[in-house]
Design a protein around this motif. Sequence first.
Motif, short mmCIF file in Angstrom:
data_model
loop_
_atom_site.label_atom_id
_atom_site.label_comp_id
_atom_site.label_asym_id
_atom_site.label_seq_id
_atom_site.Cartn_x
_atom_site.Cartn_y
_atom_site.Cartn_z
N LEU A 9 -10.35 -40.38 -3.64
CA LEU A 9 -9.33 -40.53 -4.68
C LEU A 9 -8.12 -41.27 -4.12
CD1 LEU A 9 -9.46 -36.85 -5.96
CD2 LEU A 9 -10.61 -38.82 -6.95
N GLU A 10 -7.45 -41.99 -4.98
CA GLU A 10 -6.19 -42.61 -4.60
C GLU A 10 -5.19 -41.53 -4.20
OE1 GLU A 10 -4.75 -45.99 -4.73
OE2 GLU A 10 -6.88 -46.33 -4.39
N ALA A 11 -5.09 -40.50 -5.03
CA ALA A 11 -4.20 -39.37 -4.76
C ALA A 11 -4.68 -38.19 -5.58
CB ALA A 11 -2.76 -39.72 -5.13
N VAL A 12 -4.38 -36.99 -5.09
CA VAL A 12 -4.74 -35.76 -5.80
C VAL A 12 -3.64 -34.75 -5.53
CG1 VAL A 12 -6.14 -34.86 -3.89
CG2 VAL A 12 -6.57 -34.06 -6.21
N ALA A 13 -3.37 -33.90 -6.53
CA ALA A 13 -2.35 -32.87 -6.34
C ALA A 13 -2.70 -31.64 -7.15
CB ALA A 13 -0.97 -33.39 -6.76
N LEU A 14 -2.31 -30.50 -6.62
CA LEU A 14 -2.36 -29.24 -7.35
C LEU A 14 -0.92 -28.91 -7.71
CD1 LEU A 14 -3.92 -26.74 -8.35
CD2 LEU A 14 -3.42 -25.70 -6.13
N VAL A 15 -0.68 -28.79 -9.02
CA VAL A 15 0.68 -28.62 -9.54
C VAL A 15 0.80 -27.25 -10.17
CG1 VAL A 15 2.36 -29.60 -11.16
CG2 VAL A 15 0.75 -31.11 -9.98
N ASP A 16 1.89 -26.53 -9.88
CA ASP A 16 2.09 -25.22 -10.52
C ASP A 16 2.69 -25.42 -11.91
OD1 ASP A 16 4.90 -25.50 -10.27
OD2 ASP A 16 4.99 -24.22 -8.52
N GLU A 17 2.85 -24.32 -12.64
CA GLU A 17 3.30 -24.40 -14.03
C GLU A 17 4.75 -24.86 -14.19
OE1 GLU A 17 3.69 -19.54 -14.18
OE2 GLU A 17 1.95 -20.55 -15.04
N LYS A 18 5.49 -24.92 -13.09
CA LYS A 18 6.87 -25.41 -13.13
C LYS A 18 6.99 -26.85 -12.66
CE LYS A 18 8.81 -20.84 -12.50
NZ LYS A 18 9.59 -19.96 -11.63
N GLY A 19 5.85 -27.46 -12.28
CA GLY A 19 5.86 -28.85 -11.82
C GLY A 19 5.95 -29.02 -10.33
N GLY A 20 5.90 -27.91 -9.59
CA GLY A 20 5.93 -28.00 -8.13
C GLY A 20 4.56 -28.38 -7.58
N ILE A 21 4.56 -29.20 -6.55
CA ILE A 21 3.31 -29.62 -5.93
C ILE A 21 2.97 -28.64 -4.81
CG2 ILE A 21 2.15 -31.45 -4.64
CD1 ILE A 21 4.11 -33.41 -6.03
N LEU A 22 1.83 -27.95 -4.97
CA LEU A 22 1.40 -26.99 -3.96
C LEU A 22 0.59 -27.66 -2.86
CD1 LEU A 22 0.37 -24.11 -6.36
CD2 LEU A 22 2.52 -24.40 -5.15
N PHE A 23 -0.25 -28.59 -3.23
CA PHE A 23 -1.07 -29.36 -2.31
C PHE A 23 -1.12 -30.79 -2.81
CE2 PHE A 23 -3.18 -25.14 -2.53
CZ PHE A 23 -2.94 -24.70 -1.24
N TYR A 63 -6.01 -38.58 -14.27
CA TYR A 63 -6.68 -37.40 -14.82
C TYR A 63 -5.85 -36.16 -14.55
CZ TYR A 63 -10.53 -40.66 -14.86
OH TYR A 63 -11.31 -41.77 -15.09
N ALA A 64 -5.80 -35.28 -15.52
CA ALA A 64 -5.11 -34.01 -15.36
C ALA A 64 -5.92 -32.94 -16.06
CB ALA A 64 -3.70 -34.09 -15.94
N CYS A 65 -6.15 -31.83 -15.36
CA CYS A 65 -6.95 -30.75 -15.91
C CYS A 65 -6.31 -29.41 -15.56
CB CYS A 65 -8.35 -30.82 -15.30
SG CYS A 65 -9.46 -29.52 -15.84
N ARG A 66 -6.14 -28.57 -16.57
CA ARG A 66 -5.58 -27.23 -16.35
C ARG A 66 -6.68 -26.32 -15.82
NH1 ARG A 66 -1.05 -25.18 -18.48
NH2 ARG A 66 -1.02 -26.74 -20.13
N ILE A 67 -6.33 -25.54 -14.81
CA ILE A 67 -7.25 -24.53 -14.27
C ILE A 67 -6.52 -23.20 -14.16
CG2 ILE A 67 -8.63 -26.22 -12.97
CD1 ILE A 67 -7.19 -25.11 -10.42
N GLU A 68 -7.28 -22.14 -14.06
CA GLU A 68 -6.74 -20.80 -13.82
C GLU A 68 -7.22 -20.35 -12.45
OE1 GLU A 68 -4.70 -19.12 -15.98
OE2 GLU A 68 -4.77 -20.90 -17.26
N ALA A 69 -6.31 -19.86 -11.64
CA ALA A 69 -6.67 -19.34 -10.32
C ALA A 69 -5.67 -18.26 -9.94
CB ALA A 69 -6.66 -20.47 -9.28
N GLY A 70 -6.18 -17.14 -9.48
CA GLY A 70 -5.30 -16.05 -9.06
C GLY A 70 -4.42 -15.53 -10.18
N GLY A 71 -4.90 -15.62 -11.42
CA GLY A 71 -4.14 -15.12 -12.56
C GLY A 71 -3.01 -16.04 -13.01
N LYS A 72 -2.95 -17.25 -12.47
CA LYS A 72 -1.91 -18.21 -12.85
C LYS A 72 -2.55 -19.52 -13.31
CE LYS A 72 1.67 -16.39 -9.85
NZ LYS A 72 2.64 -16.70 -8.81
N SER A 73 -1.75 -20.30 -14.01
CA SER A 73 -2.20 -21.59 -14.51
C SER A 73 -1.70 -22.71 -13.59
CB SER A 73 -1.66 -21.79 -15.93
OG SER A 73 -2.09 -23.01 -16.45
N TYR A 74 -2.58 -23.64 -13.28
CA TYR A 74 -2.26 -24.80 -12.45
C TYR A 74 -2.83 -26.05 -13.10
CZ TYR A 74 -1.47 -21.18 -8.95
OH TYR A 74 -1.02 -20.07 -8.29
#
Length: 99
Positions: A9-23, A63-74
């Motif tokens: 991928l050119e770039a990939v990120a995991l984003v929390d529900e507030k817009g913070g980049i976790l990875f 591409y952007a896809c919502r996922i659920e992990a650990g009881g939270k939305s990312y």
Amino acid sequence: FALGEREGLEAVALVDEKGGILFGGGTAHGVYDMDEIARAALLTVRGTEPDTLDSITQGNDFYACRIEAGGKSYVVTSLGKRVRRVTDAAKAIERILVA
């Protein structure tokens, strides 16, 4: 976040529900404004694609896809192509977040 390199991928990120980049990472990480990518991802999964998306992504597929992990939305977001098997990625993310 080896997913970006493994998937080519050119770039990939995991984003929390507030817009913070976790990875984040990828073959071109650092070329893009990842904070802008994160904001665009949140807007996209909420049904409002930003007018500036083409300039943010520099014309690459987005591409952007919502996922659920650990009881939270990312949001998993990628540039260049879609993350394959997002459900597997969600399970891996959950294992990481729980650990």
